[in-house]
Scaffold this motif. Structure first.
Motif, mmCIF file in Angstrom:
data_model
loop_
_atom_site.group_PDB
_atom_site.id
_atom_site.type_symbol
_atom_site.label_atom_id
_atom_site.label_comp_id
_atom_site.label_asym_id
_atom_site.label_seq_id
_atom_site.Cartn_x
_atom_site.Cartn_y
_atom_site.Cartn_z
ATOM 1 N N TRP A 7 0.872 -1.172 0.000
ATOM 2 C CA TRP A 7 0.000 0.000 0.000
ATOM 3 C C TRP A 7 0.909 1.221 0.000
ATOM 4 N N ALA A 8 0.573 2.218 -0.801
ATOM 5 C CA ALA A 8 1.454 3.378 -0.913
ATOM 6 C C ALA A 8 0.656 4.656 -1.061
ATOM 7 N N THR A 9 1.264 5.744 -0.631
ATOM 8 C CA THR A 9 0.744 7.075 -0.933
ATOM 9 C C THR A 9 1.157 7.397 -2.360
ATOM 10 N N PRO A 10 0.237 7.664 -3.272
ATOM 11 C CA PRO A 10 0.597 7.881 -4.680
ATOM 12 C C PRO A 10 1.614 9.007 -4.851
ATOM 13 N N GLU A 11 2.472 8.845 -5.833
ATOM 14 C CA GLU A 11 3.477 9.869 -6.105
ATOM 15 C C GLU A 11 2.804 11.208 -6.400
ATOM 16 N N GLY A 12 3.421 12.266 -5.888
ATOM 17 C CA GLY A 12 2.865 13.596 -6.043
ATOM 18 C C GLY A 12 1.990 14.026 -4.889
ATOM 19 N N THR A 13 1.642 13.083 -4.007
ATOM 20 C CA THR A 13 0.839 13.410 -2.831
ATOM 21 C C THR A 13 1.700 14.129 -1.803
ATOM 22 N N ILE A 14 1.132 15.116 -1.137
ATOM 23 C CA ILE A 14 1.824 15.776 -0.036
ATOM 24 C C ILE A 14 1.700 14.903 1.210
ATOM 25 N N ASN A 15 2.827 14.697 1.874
ATOM 26 C CA ASN A 15 2.886 13.864 3.072
ATOM 27 C C ASN A 15 3.293 14.706 4.268
ATOM 28 N N PHE A 16 2.654 14.407 5.397
ATOM 29 C CA PHE A 16 3.013 15.042 6.657
ATOM 30 C C PHE A 16 3.399 13.946 7.651
ATOM 31 N N PRO A 17 4.651 13.887 8.070
ATOM 32 C CA PRO A 17 5.078 12.857 9.029
ATOM 33 C C PRO A 17 4.258 12.925 10.312
ATOM 34 N N PRO A 18 4.123 11.743 10.984
ATOM 35 C CA PRO A 18 4.748 10.450 10.674
ATOM 36 C C PRO A 18 3.857 9.515 9.851
ATOM 37 N N ALA A 19 2.972 10.052 9.022
ATOM 38 C CA ALA A 19 2.099 9.193 8.221
ATOM 39 C C ALA A 19 2.930 8.335 7.271
ATOM 40 N N PRO A 20 2.600 7.054 7.117
ATOM 41 C CA PRO A 20 3.379 6.184 6.230
ATOM 42 C C PRO A 20 3.327 6.654 4.781
ATOM 43 N N LEU A 21 4.459 6.509 4.100
ATOM 44 C CA LEU A 21 4.507 6.713 2.661
ATOM 45 C C LEU A 21 4.217 5.403 1.943
ATOM 46 N N LEU A 22 4.581 4.292 2.591
ATOM 47 C CA LEU A 22 4.445 2.983 1.963
ATOM 48 C C LEU A 22 4.379 1.925 3.056
ATOM 49 N N THR A 23 3.561 0.904 2.823
ATOM 50 C CA THR A 23 3.424 -0.217 3.758
ATOM 51 C C THR A 23 3.595 -1.525 2.989
ATOM 52 N N VAL A 24 4.435 -2.395 3.510
ATOM 53 C CA VAL A 24 4.712 -3.688 2.889
ATOM 54 C C VAL A 24 4.206 -4.800 3.798
ATOM 55 N N THR A 25 3.404 -5.707 3.254
ATOM 56 C CA THR A 25 2.995 -6.919 3.955
ATOM 57 C C THR A 25 3.428 -8.108 3.113
ATOM 58 N N ALA A 26 4.315 -8.929 3.657
ATOM 59 C CA ALA A 26 4.899 -10.032 2.891
ATOM 60 C C ALA A 26 5.510 -11.034 3.859
ATOM 61 N N PRO A 27 5.883 -12.229 3.384
ATOM 62 C CA PRO A 27 6.679 -13.107 4.228
ATOM 63 C C PRO A 27 7.875 -12.333 4.787
ATOM 64 N N ARG A 28 8.180 -12.566 6.048
ATOM 65 C CA ARG A 28 9.141 -11.722 6.751
ATOM 66 C C ARG A 28 10.480 -11.598 6.021
ATOM 67 N N VAL A 29 10.975 -12.701 5.467
ATOM 68 C CA VAL A 29 12.264 -12.660 4.782
ATOM 69 C C VAL A 29 12.204 -11.696 3.605
ATOM 70 N N GLU A 30 11.151 -11.778 2.815
ATOM 71 C CA GLU A 30 11.003 -10.885 1.668
ATOM 72 C C GLU A 30 10.914 -9.431 2.126
#
Length: 466
Positions: free
Chosen positions: A103-126
């Motif tokens: 899940w990601a904040t689309p490019e060009g979006t204004i971000n205000f920390p500490p909101a996530p820019l990107l979230t990864v859910t996967a097998p831990r090693v990956e």
């Protein structure tokens, strides 16, 4: 060609663009059977000094990396030669494919920390192995896009061109600076490879060496205008700037007589306020009001603001070093942290480096005039706010089972950045903002964080929740 002479990372070797400890941790996870699905957030802890916002960039390159990265035979042979890794891990890498969801904040979006820019859910090693590359590409491009946006805002509607490649920190950086700055509102770049690769308009004038290579300045101007009649911008400050402007006027009239048009002149030194005012008057009085004045020479957003405040008559700003290395904020402190796995929520409690637990969504609330009001970081499974017409979820699912769901073009990201900046409250356009944009935690996330602090025997933070 020797691999050591290749100046940028290729698709074939990008899997090894990784900190060593990501691989040793991954090997250990496998040995101990810890390869269940886990969620990591990529976010910036807090805004750097003098920044009111960030502009998200680099997501496209991040997703391409996740979809294409492979540990080929050369990579595995190199890792085997380090005598660190188990045979099982090296065999695992032979068939490595990222299979997670992003899940990601689309490019060009204004971000205000500490909101996530990107979230990864996967097998831990990956999820662990990909940390370094994701941070590298998103930290750097978001840093450059954010710097470029400040410069574009300072220019107050005048064009800004990326002139940075000769000062950028490497060939890859020069490409990404051009991309990120165009995304953030620059009209183009001097970097020809970036123009070809990303479809960015390319701009150029001439160097002082060109002018000095002819018997006279006027001769050099005539030669250039003859050779490039549709792309003639003349550098006028090699000897005497106002004499250079007068020579440019001569050439401008000669071009007009041939049915051509002088596009512009470039000022690269001296008192840019006084010189641009004088040059504008000379050009207008000579019947050349359409000739643009481009200024360059160690410019940044502070200098541009000052030039315009004192009445500079400049139409285009060429910005190089200060943009390409983001001189005042040369690094963005984005981090990548475990927030949830099959065992439950995770939180880091280190002083000054605490994190927020759980998978998340970010909701942006708007004012009646459409401008941003405040953001709320919530748990992903919390109910969205009721006022759906004035609330926008910012995190979008962009990858599923290791496959990109939708490609976003640079043009779309550029338009999104323009729209976002237009809806950013004016007080956050300031170069030295006096306050911070409000970012709240939802009641559910705030309660979860408080509970985890209490369970760890630590006093919980007291920020306001919504």
């Amino acid at each position: 060609m020797s691999p050591s002479r290749i100046c940028w990372i290729s698709t074939a070797d990008m899997a090894l663009m990784v900190d060593l400890y990501e691989l040793t941790m991954a090997d250990s996870y496998l040995r101990h059977g810890h390869n269940e699905r886990a969620t990591f957030d990529l976010f910036v802890r807090s805004l750097p000094p003098e920044r009111a916002f960030l502009v998200v960039a680099g997501i496209e390159q991040a997703l391409t990396y996740l979809e294409r990265m492979r540990f080929d035979a050369d990579a595995r042979d190199y890792l085997a030669g380090l005598n660190l890794f188990s045979t099982r891990f090296l065999e695992y890498l032979a068939s490595f494919r990222f299979s997670g969801d992003v899940w990601a904040t689309p490019e060009g979006t204004i971000n205000f920390p500490p909101a996530p820019l990107l979230t990864v859910t996967a097998p831990r090693v990956e999820a662990q192995i990909v940390e370094t590359f994701l941070l590298n590409v998103i930290n750097s491009q978001t840093m450059w896009a954010s710097k470029a946006a400040r410069i574009v805002l300072a220019a107050q509607g005048r064009a800004v061109v990326d002139f940075s490649p000769r000062r950028d920190h490497g060939a890859d950086a020069a490409l990404y600076v051009a991309r990120a700055s165009y995304l953030a509102g620059c009209v183009g770049t001097s970097n020809v490879l970036a123009g070809m690769r990303y479809g960015i308009p390319v701009y150029g004038t001439m160097a002082h060496a060109y002018v000095m290579s002819f018997l006279s300045e006027l001769e050099s101007f005539r030669a250039y205008a003859c050779d490039f009649p549709h792309n003639t911008t003349l550098l006028v400050d090699t000897y005497d700037t106002l004499e250079g402007v007068q020579n440019a006027i001569v050439v401008g009239h000669e071009m007009a007589a041939r049915g051509e048009q002088l596009r512009g002149i470039r000022l690269d030194s001296g008192d840019l306020v006084a010189l641009s005012q004088a040059a504008r008057q000379m050009l207008d009085e000579a019947g050349l009001p359409g000739v643009k004045i481009l200024a360059s020479g160690d410019l940044n957003e502070v200098k541009i603001t000052d030039l315009l405040a004192h009445g500079a008559r400049i139409d285009i700003f060429g910005v190089g070093t200060e943009l390409g290395v983001s001189m005042d904020v040369p690094a963005l402190g984005g981090v990548y942290k475990l927030v949830e796995d099959e065992a439950g929520y995770h939180i880091k409690l280190s002083a000054g480096k605490a994190t927020l637990p759980g998978r998340k969504q970010v909701f942006r609330h708007a004012r009646r005039d459409g401008r941003f009001a405040f953001d709320v970081i919530s748990l992903a499974d919390e109910a969205p706010p009721a006022a759906a017409d004035s609330v926008q979820p910012l995190l979008v699912k962009v990858m599923e089972n290791g496959r990109i769901l939708r490609d976003t073009t640079l043009a779309e990201a550029r338009q999104r950045a323009a729209d976002q900046l237009a809806h950013l409250p004016r007080e956050f356009h300031a170069l030295s903002p006096s306050n911070h944009y409000p970012v709240f935690l939802s009641s559910g996330l705030a309660a979860l964080r408080t509970r985890m602090y209490v369970e760890a025997g630590k006093p919980p933070p007291t920020e306001q929740a919504r």
